[in-house]
Scaffold this motif. Structure first.
Motif, short mmCIF file in Angstrom:
data_model
loop_
_atom_site.label_atom_id
_atom_site.label_comp_id
_atom_site.label_asym_id
_atom_site.label_seq_id
_atom_site.Cartn_x
_atom_site.Cartn_y
_atom_site.Cartn_z
N ALA A 167 0.84 -1.20 0.00
CA ALA A 167 0.00 0.00 0.00
C ALA A 167 0.87 1.25 0.00
CB ALA A 167 -0.92 -0.01 1.21
N THR A 168 0.41 2.28 -0.67
CA THR A 168 1.15 3.53 -0.75
C THR A 168 0.25 4.71 -0.41
OG1 THR A 168 0.66 3.77 -3.11
CG2 THR A 168 2.71 2.62 -2.52
N GLY A 169 0.87 5.83 -0.07
CA GLY A 169 0.09 7.03 0.22
C GLY A 169 -0.60 6.95 1.57
N LEU A 170 -1.29 8.05 1.89
CA LEU A 170 -2.01 8.15 3.16
C LEU A 170 -3.43 8.64 2.89
CD1 LEU A 170 0.87 9.92 5.13
CD2 LEU A 170 0.33 7.47 5.18
N PRO A 171 -4.21 7.89 2.11
CA PRO A 171 -5.53 8.39 1.67
C PRO A 171 -6.52 8.63 2.80
CG PRO A 171 -5.30 6.05 1.18
CD PRO A 171 -3.95 6.54 1.59
N LEU A 172 -6.40 7.88 3.91
CA LEU A 172 -7.38 8.05 4.98
C LEU A 172 -7.21 9.36 5.73
CD1 LEU A 172 -7.76 4.45 6.47
CD2 LEU A 172 -8.95 5.54 4.56
N ILE A 173 -6.00 9.93 5.68
CA ILE A 173 -5.82 11.24 6.28
C ILE A 173 -6.60 12.28 5.48
CG2 ILE A 173 -4.15 13.05 6.80
CD1 ILE A 173 -2.10 10.91 7.40
N GLU A 174 -6.45 12.24 4.16
CA GLU A 174 -7.21 13.16 3.32
C GLU A 174 -8.70 12.92 3.46
OE1 GLU A 174 -8.27 16.00 0.32
OE2 GLU A 174 -6.67 15.76 1.80
N ILE B 78 3.32 -1.75 22.06
CA ILE B 78 2.43 -1.72 20.90
C ILE B 78 2.84 -0.60 19.96
CG2 ILE B 78 0.06 -1.29 20.14
CD1 ILE B 78 -0.86 -2.69 22.74
N GLY B 79 3.13 0.57 20.51
CA GLY B 79 3.55 1.69 19.68
C GLY B 79 4.88 1.42 18.99
N PHE B 80 5.81 0.80 19.69
CA PHE B 80 7.12 0.47 19.10
C PHE B 80 6.96 -0.48 17.92
CE2 PHE B 80 10.75 -2.40 18.81
CZ PHE B 80 11.81 -1.49 18.65
N MET B 81 6.14 -1.52 18.10
CA MET B 81 5.95 -2.50 17.03
C MET B 81 5.26 -1.86 15.83
SD MET B 81 4.86 -5.82 19.30
CE MET B 81 4.58 -6.84 17.85
N ALA B 82 4.27 -1.02 16.08
CA ALA B 82 3.55 -0.37 14.97
C ALA B 82 4.48 0.54 14.18
CB ALA B 82 2.37 0.42 15.52
N ARG B 83 5.29 1.32 14.87
CA ARG B 83 6.22 2.24 14.19
C ARG B 83 7.22 1.50 13.33
NH1 ARG B 83 6.29 4.63 19.22
NH2 ARG B 83 8.32 3.69 19.72
N ASN B 84 7.71 0.37 13.84
CA ASN B 84 8.81 -0.31 13.18
C ASN B 84 8.38 -1.39 12.19
OD1 ASN B 84 11.56 0.61 14.47
ND2 ASN B 84 10.06 0.56 16.13
N LEU B 85 7.21 -1.94 12.38
CA LEU B 85 6.74 -3.01 11.49
C LEU B 85 5.69 -2.55 10.50
CD1 LEU B 85 6.48 -5.95 14.07
CD2 LEU B 85 8.37 -5.40 12.51
N LEU B 86 4.94 -1.54 10.85
CA LEU B 86 3.83 -1.07 10.01
C LEU B 86 3.88 0.45 9.92
CD1 LEU B 86 1.07 -3.33 11.60
CD2 LEU B 86 2.13 -3.70 9.37
N GLY B 87 5.02 0.94 9.48
CA GLY B 87 5.27 2.38 9.51
C GLY B 87 4.25 3.21 8.76
N ARG B 88 3.89 2.80 7.55
CA ARG B 88 2.93 3.59 6.77
C ARG B 88 1.57 3.62 7.45
NH1 ARG B 88 -1.29 3.90 3.95
NH2 ARG B 88 -1.80 1.81 4.66
N ALA B 89 1.08 2.45 7.90
CA ALA B 89 -0.20 2.39 8.58
C ALA B 89 -0.17 3.18 9.89
CB ALA B 89 -0.58 0.93 8.86
N TYR B 90 0.95 3.12 10.58
CA TYR B 90 1.12 3.88 11.83
C TYR B 90 0.99 5.38 11.58
CZ TYR B 90 3.67 5.85 15.84
OH TYR B 90 4.06 6.60 16.93
N ARG B 91 1.67 5.87 10.55
CA ARG B 91 1.59 7.30 10.23
C ARG B 91 0.18 7.71 9.83
NH1 ARG B 91 6.27 5.80 7.59
NH2 ARG B 91 5.27 5.95 5.55
N GLU B 92 -0.49 6.82 9.10
CA GLU B 92 -1.85 7.14 8.66
C GLU B 92 -2.81 7.19 9.85
OE1 GLU B 92 -4.25 6.34 4.66
OE2 GLU B 92 -3.65 4.51 5.67
N MET B 93 -2.70 6.22 10.75
CA MET B 93 -3.56 6.19 11.92
C MET B 93 -3.36 7.43 12.79
SD MET B 93 -5.89 4.84 13.79
CE MET B 93 -6.13 3.22 13.05
N LEU B 94 -2.11 7.79 13.02
CA LEU B 94 -1.84 8.98 13.84
C LEU B 94 -2.30 10.25 13.15
CD1 LEU B 94 -0.30 7.04 15.67
CD2 LEU B 94 1.53 8.74 15.82
#
Length: 213
Positions: free
Chosen positions: A80-87, A126-142
């Motif tokens: 997956a690419t981009g951060l569409p859910l933020i927009e 949980i935050g550490f794992m999300a940042r390091n394993l699912l970086g794009r999804a983590y940024r989008e969620m935040l």
């Protein structure tokens, strides 16, 4: 109430819609893929089809709503690419303000911080794992959550760690990390029920309660 549900055809979204209908609410479901629309909805649900970045269609879905529920969640597909859910979230908030809709209820993960949280190992890991394993999804969620929390709307974000299938068991633990005892696993049925219940539950306005079974 008239409730518009974004992410309505997802695993949790479909259960939210079902709970709302049982409770007697009028439901508008926003869906990207008609093929995922359950046949059981029939005439009971007003269906609007569009992309999450389509401002005009989102505006149509928000019109006449009393509240918005978002079951949107980032894709964890590594391709997956981009951060569409933020927009998309920004467009939803803008439409709500245009139409005077104040109540927003969404879903999130423990990576989102609430001012009532106190630092503890569970949330940190949980935050550490999300940042390091699912970086794009983590940024989008935040990014989505930051928009909601700073929107000036009356919001609630329901946080959970490990959703699973199965019948509802009841949300037996809820509250804030470091203050309340929160487990990991929770059924999607319970997430949906707790999310839908925030329409009439006044305990968590402008708050992000964490839940588990």
């Amino acid at each position: 109430m008239n409730v518009t549900v974004f992410g309505a055809t997802g695993a949790i979204g479909q259960l939210v819609v079902a709970d709302l209908l049982v409770a007697g609410h009028t439901v508008t479901a926003y869906a990207r893929n008609v093929g995922k629309v359950p046949s059981t909805w029939r005439q009971d649900v007003r269906l609007i089809v569009g992309e999450i970045t389509d401002a005009a269609v989102i505006d149509q879905a928000v019109t006449s709503a009393d509240a918005i529920i978002s079951a949107l969640g980032p894709s964890i597909d590594r391709k997956a690419t981009g951060l569409p859910l933020i927009e998309g979230t920004r467009l939803i908030i803008e439409a709500m303000k245009r139409h005077g809709v104040e109540r927003f209820i969404g879903n999130g993960t423990p990576s989102i911080l609430d001012k009532r949280d106190k630092p503890n190992l569970q949330q940190t890991l949980i935050g550490f794992m999300a940042r390091n394993l699912l970086g794009r999804a983590y940024r989008e969620m935040l990014g989505m959550s930051d928009l909601i929390m700073n929107s000036g709307l009356d919001w609630t974000i329901v946080r959970f760690s490990a959703p699973k299938d199965g019948p509802a068991r009841g949300v037996n633990r809820y509250g804030f990390f470091g203050t309340d005892k929160i487990g990991m696993a929770v059924t999607r049925a319970d997430i949906a029920a707790f999310t839908a219940a925030q329409l009439t539950d006044d305990r968590f306005h402008n708050a992000a309660p964490a839940i588990s079974n």
